[in-house]
Design an enzyme around this catalytic site. Structure first.
Site, PDB file in Angstrom:
ATOM      1  N   GLU A 184      -7.273  -1.580  10.013  1.00  0.00           N
ATOM      2  CA  GLU A 184      -5.865  -1.778  10.328  1.00  0.00           C
ATOM      3  C   GLU A 184      -5.545  -1.283  11.734  1.00  0.00           C
ATOM      4  O   GLU A 184      -4.772  -1.910  12.471  1.00  0.00           O
ATOM      5  CB  GLU A 184      -4.987  -1.050   9.315  1.00  0.00           C
ATOM      6  N   ARG A 185      -6.115  -0.169  12.139  1.00  0.00           N
ATOM      7  CA  ARG A 185      -5.785   0.414  13.449  1.00  0.00           C
ATOM      8  C   ARG A 185      -6.241  -0.464  14.591  1.00  0.00           C
ATOM      9  O   ARG A 185      -5.615  -0.495  15.648  1.00  0.00           O
ATOM     10  CB  ARG A 185      -6.372   1.823  13.525  1.00  0.00           C
ATOM     11  N   LEU A 208       0.846  -1.191   0.000  1.00  0.00           N
ATOM     12  CA  LEU A 208       0.000   0.000   0.000  1.00  0.00           C
ATOM     13  C   LEU A 208       0.878   1.236   0.000  1.00  0.00           C
ATOM     14  O   LEU A 208       1.667   1.447   0.919  1.00  0.00           O
ATOM     15  CB  LEU A 208      -0.914   0.002   1.223  1.00  0.00           C
ATOM     16  N   GLU A 224       4.262   9.522   2.361  1.00  0.00           N
ATOM     17  CA  GLU A 224       5.284  10.197   1.565  1.00  0.00           C
ATOM     18  C   GLU A 224       6.271  10.904   2.479  1.00  0.00           C
ATOM     19  O   GLU A 224       6.022  11.039   3.688  1.00  0.00           O
ATOM     20  CB  GLU A 224       4.635  11.200   0.614  1.00  0.00           C
ATOM     21  N   PRO A 225       7.396  11.369   1.948  1.00  0.00           N
ATOM     22  CA  PRO A 225       8.389  12.049   2.790  1.00  0.00           C
ATOM     23  C   PRO A 225       7.820  13.225   3.570  1.00  0.00           C
ATOM     24  O   PRO A 225       8.249  13.506   4.689  1.00  0.00           O
ATOM     25  CB  PRO A 225       9.442  12.511   1.772  1.00  0.00           C
ATOM     26  N   ALA A 283       4.313  13.676   3.983  1.00  0.00           N
ATOM     27  CA  ALA A 283       2.898  13.415   4.267  1.00  0.00           C
ATOM     28  C   ALA A 283       2.755  12.049   4.905  1.00  0.00           C
ATOM     29  O   ALA A 283       2.776  11.024   4.224  1.00  0.00           O
ATOM     30  CB  ALA A 283       2.072  13.486   2.987  1.00  0.00           C
ATOM     31  N   GLY A 284       2.649  12.040   6.237  1.00  0.00           N
ATOM     32  CA  GLY A 284       2.461  10.795   6.962  1.00  0.00           C
ATOM     33  C   GLY A 284       1.009  10.638   7.355  1.00  0.00           C
ATOM     34  O   GLY A 284       0.165  10.219   6.561  1.00  0.00           O
ATOM     35  N   THR A 308       5.619  -0.797   3.579  1.00  0.00           N
ATOM     36  CA  THR A 308       5.795  -2.185   3.986  1.00  0.00           C
ATOM     37  C   THR A 308       5.628  -3.116   2.785  1.00  0.00           C
ATOM     38  O   THR A 308       4.687  -2.966   2.007  1.00  0.00           O
ATOM     39  CB  THR A 308       4.768  -2.547   5.071  1.00  0.00           C
TER      40      THR A 308
END
Length: 260
Positions: A241-242, A123, A127-128, A130-131, A158
């Site tokens: 996922e959380r 997935l 981004e560098p 934008a987390g 991942t």
């Protein structure tokens, strides 16, 4: 409210615990040392119904619930947090996006093989710059003929180095904000698509990569929806996922307590 597990759930947990101790734990030391996920594990897990535990039966899922997924990830994380993290992507998040929003072509081409452990999915959201602020991503997809040209960088992805395909979130119309994003299925080997492994101090058995897209062409048939609702589709998958992140943490905490 009764929080006790049912007899079937306790049996499932015990089977998973035995499987993890016998079949996963012996692989952990080498996987951590090599910083590589033991790819053969996904096929072995698929044979036992451990991929897509909550997924629909018609696409190779096990048709169980979120609680069973949590029991599984807790036991897996008890022996390896890194391998558990890789499973969360392959066994939960990527499949959830595909079975929730994919076309029948996309499900047969990517979801079903992923549920069999024959293809690995990743997935591409972070981004560098934008987390957690997903709306801040810079990756864009520009229409080109019967498809799109993808440009941008994703990081901390991942399974990014060993995946067969990546679900990439990108803007198609930045002026519309979060209603101008779509999800693109990008196959490994696509021209302009490169991946580079990131070294880590922990979770080393979970391959993590930076992905770069330079005019990478994605045909329209590999766009999930094309309706500008990609942000919401990814957020829906993240909710599930959380919950698993919490269960993974419980498994790691149990391992620490037992070791102490």
């Amino acid at each position: 409210m009764d929080f006790a597990l049912s007899g079937e759930q306790r049996l499932f947990r015990d089977v998973v615990r035995q499987y993890c101790e016998r079949n996963v734990q012996p692989l952990v030391r080498e996987a951590e040392h090599r910083q590589e996920f033991p790819r053969e594990l996904f096929r072995a897990m698929a044979d036992l119904g451990f991929l897509g535990i909550s997924g629909p039966l018609e696409y190779g899922g096990a048709g169980q619930g979120k609680l069973e997924e949590c029991l599984f990830i807790e036991e897996l994380a008890r022996v390896s947090g890194g391998i558990a993290s890789a499973w969360m992507v392959q066994g939960c998040v990527v499949p959830a996006v595909l079975w929730g929003f994919g076309t029948e072509y996309q499900k047969s081409t990517y979801l079903v093989p992923a549920m069999r452990g024959e293809k690995i999915g990743a997935l591409g959201v972070t981004e560098p710059d934008a987390g957690n602020d997903v709306k801040g991503i810079q990756t864009v997809a520009i229409p080109d003929g019967d498809g799109f040209r993808l440009n941008g960088t994703k990081t901390f992805i991942t399974l990014g180095t060993i995946s067969d395909f990546v679900l990439v979130l990108a803007y198609t119309d930045r002026a519309r904000g979060i209603d101008g994003m779509d999800v693109f299925i990008v196959e490994q080997g696509t021209p302009g698509f490169t991946s580079a492994k990131l070294p880590k101090h922990a979770y080393r058995s979970s391959d993590t990569a930076t992905l770069t897209f330079e005019d990478s062409y994605v045909p329209r048939e590999r766009v999930l929806g094309g309706d500008g609702q990609g942000f919401r589709k990814i957020m829906k998958a993240f909710v599930g996922e959380r919950v698993l992140v919490a269960a993974r943490s419980v498994g790691i905490a149990r391992a620490a307590l037992e070791a102490s």
